[in-house]
Design a protein around this motif. Structure first.
Motif, PDB file in Angstrom:
ATOM      1  N   VAL A   1     -18.515 -18.080 -21.489  1.00 15.62           N
ATOM      2  CA  VAL A   1     -20.370 -18.618 -22.360  1.00 15.62           C
ATOM      3  C   VAL A   1     -19.188 -19.914 -22.250  1.00 15.62           C
ATOM      4  CG1 VAL A   1     -21.208 -19.300 -24.892  1.00 15.62           C
ATOM      5  CG2 VAL A   1     -20.967 -16.572 -23.716  1.00 15.62           C
ATOM      6  N   LEU A   2     -18.050 -20.185 -22.798  1.00 13.40           N
ATOM      7  CA  LEU A   2     -17.744 -21.597 -23.223  1.00 13.40           C
ATOM      8  C   LEU A   2     -17.604 -22.452 -22.174  1.00 13.40           C
ATOM      9  CD1 LEU A   2     -15.495 -23.571 -25.296  1.00 13.40           C
ATOM     10  CD2 LEU A   2     -13.863 -22.425 -23.997  1.00 13.40           C
ATOM     11  N   ILE A   3     -17.003 -21.677 -20.884  1.00 13.36           N
ATOM     12  CA  ILE A   3     -17.164 -22.436 -19.559  1.00 13.36           C
ATOM     13  C   ILE A   3     -18.253 -22.765 -19.236  1.00 13.36           C
ATOM     14  CG2 ILE A   3     -17.155 -21.939 -16.936  1.00 13.36           C
ATOM     15  CD1 ILE A   3     -15.008 -19.667 -17.764  1.00 13.36           C
ATOM     16  N   ASP A   4     -19.680 -22.208 -19.594  1.00  9.03           N
ATOM     17  CA  ASP A   4     -21.318 -22.474 -19.090  1.00  9.03           C
ATOM     18  C   ASP A   4     -21.135 -23.827 -19.781  1.00  9.03           C
ATOM     19  OD1 ASP A   4     -21.636 -20.579 -17.148  1.00  9.03           O
ATOM     20  OD2 ASP A   4     -22.491 -19.170 -19.150  1.00  9.03           O
ATOM     21  N   ILE A   5     -20.910 -23.953 -21.039  1.00 11.22           N
ATOM     22  CA  ILE A   5     -20.972 -24.653 -21.824  1.00 11.22           C
ATOM     23  C   ILE A   5     -20.153 -26.181 -21.806  1.00 11.22           C
ATOM     24  CG2 ILE A   5     -20.995 -25.772 -24.509  1.00 11.22           C
ATOM     25  CD1 ILE A   5     -20.574 -23.011 -25.389  1.00 11.22           C
ATOM     26  N   LEU A   6     -19.849 -26.170 -21.012  1.00  8.46           N
ATOM     27  CA  LEU A   6     -18.595 -27.274 -20.443  1.00  8.46           C
ATOM     28  C   LEU A   6     -18.653 -27.498 -18.886  1.00  8.46           C
ATOM     29  CD1 LEU A   6     -14.946 -26.172 -20.596  1.00  8.46           C
ATOM     30  CD2 LEU A   6     -15.945 -27.574 -22.083  1.00  8.46           C
ATOM     31  N   TYR A   7     -19.787 -26.311 -18.704  1.00  5.01           N
ATOM     32  CA  TYR A   7     -20.942 -26.910 -17.302  1.00  5.01           C
ATOM     33  C   TYR A   7     -21.235 -28.202 -17.412  1.00  5.01           C
ATOM     34  CZ  TYR A   7     -19.125 -23.788 -14.359  1.00  5.01           C
ATOM     35  OH  TYR A   7     -18.125 -22.865 -13.451  1.00  5.01           O
ATOM     36  N   ALA A   8     -23.033 -27.473 -18.905  1.00  6.64           N
ATOM     37  CA  ALA A   8     -23.969 -28.772 -19.205  1.00  6.64           C
ATOM     38  C   ALA A   8     -22.931 -30.350 -20.118  1.00  6.64           C
ATOM     39  CB  ALA A   8     -23.953 -27.903 -20.470  1.00  6.64           C
ATOM     40  N   PHE A   9     -21.719 -29.546 -20.120  1.00  3.35           N
ATOM     41  CA  PHE A   9     -21.404 -31.104 -21.001  1.00  3.35           C
ATOM     42  C   PHE A   9     -20.471 -32.167 -19.805  1.00  3.35           C
ATOM     43  CE2 PHE A   9     -17.055 -32.894 -22.343  1.00  3.35           C
ATOM     44  CZ  PHE A   9     -17.243 -34.063 -23.232  1.00  3.35           C
ATOM     45  N   PHE A  10     -20.197 -31.485 -18.799  1.00  4.42           N
ATOM     46  CA  PHE A  10     -19.884 -32.471 -18.131  1.00  4.42           C
ATOM     47  C   PHE A  10     -20.495 -33.018 -16.533  1.00  4.42           C
ATOM     48  CE2 PHE A  10     -15.493 -30.318 -18.896  1.00  4.42           C
ATOM     49  CZ  PHE A  10     -15.187 -31.994 -19.264  1.00  4.42           C
ATOM     50  N   ASP A  11     -21.765 -31.961 -16.236  1.00  3.69           N
ATOM     51  CA  ASP A  11     -23.033 -32.260 -15.216  1.00  3.69           C
ATOM     52  C   ASP A  11     -24.095 -32.678 -16.153  1.00  3.69           C
ATOM     53  OD1 ASP A  11     -24.744 -32.609 -13.375  1.00  3.69           O
ATOM     54  OD2 ASP A  11     -23.647 -30.958 -12.221  1.00  3.69           O
ATOM     55  N   PRO A  12     -24.978 -33.245 -16.103  1.00  7.39           N
ATOM     56  CA  PRO A  12     -26.059 -34.032 -17.137  1.00  7.39           C
ATOM     57  C   PRO A  12     -26.818 -32.727 -16.233  1.00  7.39           C
ATOM     58  CG  PRO A  12     -25.144 -35.802 -15.652  1.00  7.39           C
ATOM     59  CD  PRO A  12     -23.790 -35.205 -16.295  1.00  7.39           C
ATOM     60  N   ARG A  13     -27.304 -33.016 -14.678  1.00  8.21           N
ATOM     61  CA  ARG A  13     -28.308 -32.303 -14.582  1.00  8.21           C
ATOM     62  C   ARG A  13     -28.583 -30.627 -14.779  1.00  8.21           C
ATOM     63  NH1 ARG A  13     -25.642 -32.702  -8.472  1.00  8.21           N
ATOM     64  NH2 ARG A  13     -24.263 -31.750 -10.270  1.00  8.21           N
ATOM     65  N   ILE A  14     -27.474 -30.071 -14.922  1.00  3.63           N
ATOM     66  CA  ILE A  14     -27.386 -28.521 -15.622  1.00  3.63           C
ATOM     67  C   ILE A  14     -28.324 -28.998 -17.316  1.00  3.63           C
ATOM     68  CG2 ILE A  14     -25.865 -26.814 -17.031  1.00  3.63           C
ATOM     69  CD1 ILE A  14     -24.314 -27.315 -14.704  1.00  3.63           C
ATOM     70  N   ARG A  15     -27.529 -30.033 -18.194  1.00  7.36           N
ATOM     71  CA  ARG A  15     -28.120 -30.275 -19.232  1.00  7.36           C
ATOM     72  C   ARG A  15     -29.729 -30.674 -19.185  1.00  7.36           C
ATOM     73  NH1 ARG A  15     -23.521 -33.871 -20.171  1.00  7.36           N
ATOM     74  NH2 ARG A  15     -24.996 -35.308 -19.639  1.00  7.36           N
ATOM     75  N   SER A  16     -30.043 -30.837 -18.053  1.00 16.31           N
ATOM     76  CA  SER A  16     -31.680 -31.493 -17.762  1.00 16.31           C
ATOM     77  C   SER A  16     -32.538 -30.207 -17.580  1.00 16.31           C
ATOM     78  CB  SER A  16     -32.101 -32.093 -16.564  1.00 16.31           C
ATOM     79  OG  SER A  16     -33.202 -32.535 -15.868  1.00 16.31           O
ATOM     80  N   LYS A  17     -31.277 -29.464 -16.438  1.00 11.54           N
ATOM     81  CA  LYS A  17     -32.567 -27.881 -16.529  1.00 11.54           C
ATOM     82  C   LYS A  17     -32.533 -27.144 -17.110  1.00 11.54           C
ATOM     83  CE  LYS A  17     -30.706 -27.290 -11.752  1.00 11.54           C
ATOM     84  NZ  LYS A  17     -30.176 -26.705 -10.737  1.00 11.54           N
ATOM     85  N   MET A  18     -31.536 -27.646 -18.607  1.00 11.74           N
ATOM     86  CA  MET A  18     -31.372 -26.336 -19.367  1.00 11.74           C
ATOM     87  C   MET A  18     -33.135 -26.444 -20.356  1.00 11.74           C
ATOM     88  SD  MET A  18     -27.256 -26.780 -20.595  1.00 11.74           S
ATOM     89  CE  MET A  18     -27.740 -26.250 -22.229  1.00 11.74           C
ATOM     90  N   LYS A  19     -33.402 -28.232 -20.673  1.00  3.08           N
ATOM     91  CA  LYS A  19     -34.076 -28.623 -21.311  1.00  3.08           C
ATOM     92  C   LYS A  19     -35.184 -28.640 -20.357  1.00  3.08           C
ATOM     93  CE  LYS A  19     -31.835 -32.901 -23.513  1.00  3.08           C
ATOM     94  NZ  LYS A  19     -31.938 -34.162 -23.472  1.00  3.08           N
ATOM     95  N   GLN A  20     -35.430 -28.358 -19.063  1.00  3.19           N
ATOM     96  CA  GLN A  20     -36.872 -27.629 -18.207  1.00  3.19           C
ATOM     97  C   GLN A  20     -37.012 -27.032 -18.596  1.00  3.19           C
ATOM     98  OE1 GLN A  20     -36.831 -29.295 -14.664  1.00  3.19           O
ATOM     99  NE2 GLN A  20     -36.564 -31.855 -15.302  1.00  3.19           N
ATOM    100  N   SER A  21     -36.277 -25.362 -19.106  1.00  2.00           N
ATOM    101  CA  SER A  21     -35.733 -24.299 -18.606  1.00  2.00           C
ATOM    102  C   SER A  21     -37.098 -23.293 -20.074  1.00  2.00           C
ATOM    103  CB  SER A  21     -35.033 -23.490 -18.905  1.00  2.00           C
ATOM    104  OG  SER A  21     -34.044 -23.564 -19.351  1.00  2.00           O
TER     105      SER A  21
END
Length: 481
Positions: free
Chosen positions: A461-481
Motif C-alpha cells: 500500500v505504501l509503495i502504491d502511494i509512493l507511485y502516486a507521489f513520484f508520478d503525476p500521471r498516476i495522480r491524474s488517473k486517481m482523480k479521474q477514476s
C-alpha cells in the motif's frame, strides 16, 4: 456573512454527495455496498419512488410508444428483414439451412432492435415534451440536495454517508481500496498456507508425543487441538481465530501464539527496516553515479561490487563476518543481544547486502533508460545544467521501477530472514516459523505467516502511494477514476 458561509458549505456538501453517489452508482460493487449500508433509508425512499413512478409522465410516454410500435407491426417487419438477410447469408456460403436456429437468431435480433428503437423514440418524444426519465438513482440523487432529507436520514444512513464522503476524496479512496484488496490477499494466503499444512505428511501428534505414544494418546492430542475435525471445520476455526486476533496455543509448549509472535516479530521487522534504509542510502546514490558515468572506472567498480553482493550467500557472509569482526578483531559481538546495540550491525549488513546490490543495479538500469529519453535531451537543450536535469526530470521518473524492486525484495527479506537469524542466534519470526514447520505446528506457522503477510500488504500500500507521489500521471488517473 455567517449565514452565507453556512449556505455555501451546505451546497458544497450537497453537490459532493450527489456527484459521488452518482459516480459510485455506476459501479456495481459500490452500488450494492451503498444499498446495504443505507438499507433503512433506501427502503423508505424506494416506497416513495414507487408511488411517484405510477404517475410518471416518462413511463406514460414509454408505454404509448411501445403500443404504437406494436400496433404497426414493427417487430414482425424486423423479423422478416432479418430472416431474409440470414437466408441470403446461408445461401452465399453454401451452408445448410437450419430453420430452428435461424428463427432463434431472428427473434433475438428483432427483440434487440425493438428495444433500441423503443428507447430512442421514447427519449425523442420525452425531450420534445420537456420530460426527463426518472430512475431510482436520479430520484435519490435529487433528494440528497434537500436539507430536510439529509437531516432525517443522517442517523439511519450514517454509514452510507461516511462511505460517500470517504470516496469523494480520490486519494483516500485509493488507499481504502488497496487496504480492502490487502484483506482479501491475507485471507487467500491464510487459506493457501493452511491447506499446505493440512496436506503435509507430517503428523503433529506423533512428532510431539514421540514414537512411544499410544493410539489413545494421539487421539486425545488430536481431539484437544481440533485435529480430528474435517478440513473445512479446521479452516473455519483458523480463519475465525485470525479475524478475532485469537491465534490459539501452539502444539509444542502450549504457548500463546499471539504473544510469542508479538515478542519475536519486532526484532525481525527492525532488522529488515534497517537493512532497507541501508540499501536506499547506499544503493540509490551509487546507481545514479554509475548511470551518469557509464563505462567508467567508478561504474565498473560499483557494479562489480554489486555483483559480488548478489552472489554471496547470507549464511556464508554471516560466518565470515563473525570470524573476522568478532573472533579476530573483536569489534562486534558474534550473537545478537537486545542490551547491546552493536550486536545488530552485522545482521543488518548481512541481510541488506543483496538488497543493496539489487537496488543499485536497478537504479543504474532505470537511470540509463531515462537519461536517453527525448524530454531529457530537450531539458538540456533549454539550458538546464546537469544537476537540474537529474533532480527535476530524471530521478523522479526513474524511481517507479526502483520502488517496485524495493517493495518486492523487502517482502523476501521478512520471509528469508531465518538464515540470518539462525547465524546470529536471533529469536525472530523467521527462525520461529522454520522451527515450527517441521512439527507442523499449525497455529504458530499460521500466526507467523499472517504477521508477515499483513506487513507485506501494508508495504505494498505504501509503495502504491509512493507511485502516486513520484508520478503525476498516476495522480491524474486517481482523480479521474
Amino acid at each position: 456573512m455567517r449565514v452565507n458561509k453556512e449556505a455555501t458549505s451546505y451546497f458544497r456538501l450537497s453537490d459532493v454527495l450527489r456527484y459521488t453517489f452518482g459516480k459510485m452508482g455506476r459501479r456495481p460493487t459500490y452500488k450494492y455496498l451503498l444499498l446495504i449500508l443505507g438499507l433503512p433509508v433506501h427502503v423508505i425512499v424506494f416506497l416513495f419512488y414507487l408511488s411517484k413512478r405510477g404517475d410518471n409522465t416518462y413511463s406514460s410516454i414509454y408505454e404509448e410508444v411501445r403500443a404504437s410500435l406494436t400496433s404497426t407491426g414493427y417487430k414482425e417487419a424486423a423479423m422478416l428483414d432479418f430472416k431474409e438477410q440470414l437466408l441470403r447469408k446461408q445461401s452465399f456460403f453454401n451452408k445448410e439451412v437450419n430453420e430452428r436456429e435461424i428463427d432463434r437468431q431472428v427473434e433475438e435480433l428483432a427483440e434487440e432492435q425493438f428495444r433500441k428503437t423503443l428507447t430512442k423514440k421514447t427519449n425523442q418524444l420525452a425531450e420534445q415534451k420537456g420530460v426527463q426519465q426518472v430512475t431510482y438513482s436520479t430520484y435519490f440523487q435529487s433528494l440528497l440536495g434537500k436539507p430536510l432529507f439529509l437531516l432525517a436520514s443522517f442517523i439511519p444512513g450514517i454509514f452510507m454517508y461516511l462511505l460517500i464522503l470517504l470516496f469523494s476524496n480520490p486519494y483516500i479512496k485509493f488507499i481504502v481500496e488497496r487496504l480492502i484488496m490487502s484483506i482479501f490477499v491475507i485471507a487467500g494466503v491464510a487459506v493457501l498456507v493452511f491447506t499446505i499444512l493440512y496436506l503435509s505428511p507430517f503428523d503433529p501428534a506423533a512428532n510431539i508425543l514421540g514414537e512411544a505414544a499410544t493410539k489413545e494418546q494421539i487421539a486425545s492430542f488430536n481431539k484437544l487441538h481440533g485435529l480430528d475435525l474435517s478440513y473445512l471445520s479446521q479452516l473455519w476455526n483458523a480463519l475465525k481465530g485470525i479475524a478475532t486476533f485469537d491465534l490459539g496455543a501452539s502444539y509444542a509448549g502450549n504457548e500463546d501464539v499471539a504473544a510469542s509472535i508479538a515478542n519475536k516479530f519486532p526484532i525481525t521487522l527492525t532488522i529488515a527496516v534497517l537493512s532497507l534504509l541501508m540499501a536506499v542510502v547506499i544503493a540509490i546514490p551509487v546507481g545514479i553515479i554509475s548511470a551518469t558515468r557509464p563505462n567508467s572506472f567508478l561504474d565498473y567498480s560499483f557494479m562489480f561490487i554489486a555483483l559480488i553482493g548478489l552472489s554471496i550467500p547470507n549464511f556464508w557472509q554471516g560466518l565470515l563476518f563473525i570470524l573476522n569482526f568478532s573472533i579476530k578483531l573483536q569489534w562486534l559481538p558474534a550473537t545478537y543481544s537486545p542490551q547491546n546495540w552493536l550486536s545488530i550491525i552485522m545482521p543488518v549488513v548481512v541481510l541488506g547486502t543483496a538488497l543493496t546490490a539489487s537496488v543499485a543495479r536497478m537504479t543504474r538500469s532505470s537511470m540509463l533508460e531515462i537519461i536517453n529519453e527525448d524530454y531529457i535531451i530537450t531539458a538540456k537543450a533549454k539550458g538546464l545544467n546537469r544537476l537540474q536535469v537529474l533532480w527535476k526530470h530524471a530521478i523522479g521518473n526513474a524511481m517507479i521501477p526502483i520502488i517496485t524492486v524495493i517493495g518486492l525484495l523487502f517482502g523476501g527479506m521478512l520471509g528469508g530472514a531465518a538464515v540470518t537469524e539462525k547465524v546470529f542466534n536471533i529469536s525472530g519470526i523467521g527462525s520461529y516459523i522454520v522451527d515450527k514447520q517441521f512439527i507442523p505446528d499449525i497455529p504458530a506457522i499460521m500466526g507467523g505467516v499472517i504477521y508477515i503477510a499483513i506487513t507485506i500488504s501494508l508495504v505494498n500500500v505504501l509503495i502504491d502511494i509512493l507511485y502516486a507521489f513520484f508520478d503525476p500521471r498516476i495522480r491524474s488517473k486517481m482523480k479521474q477514476s
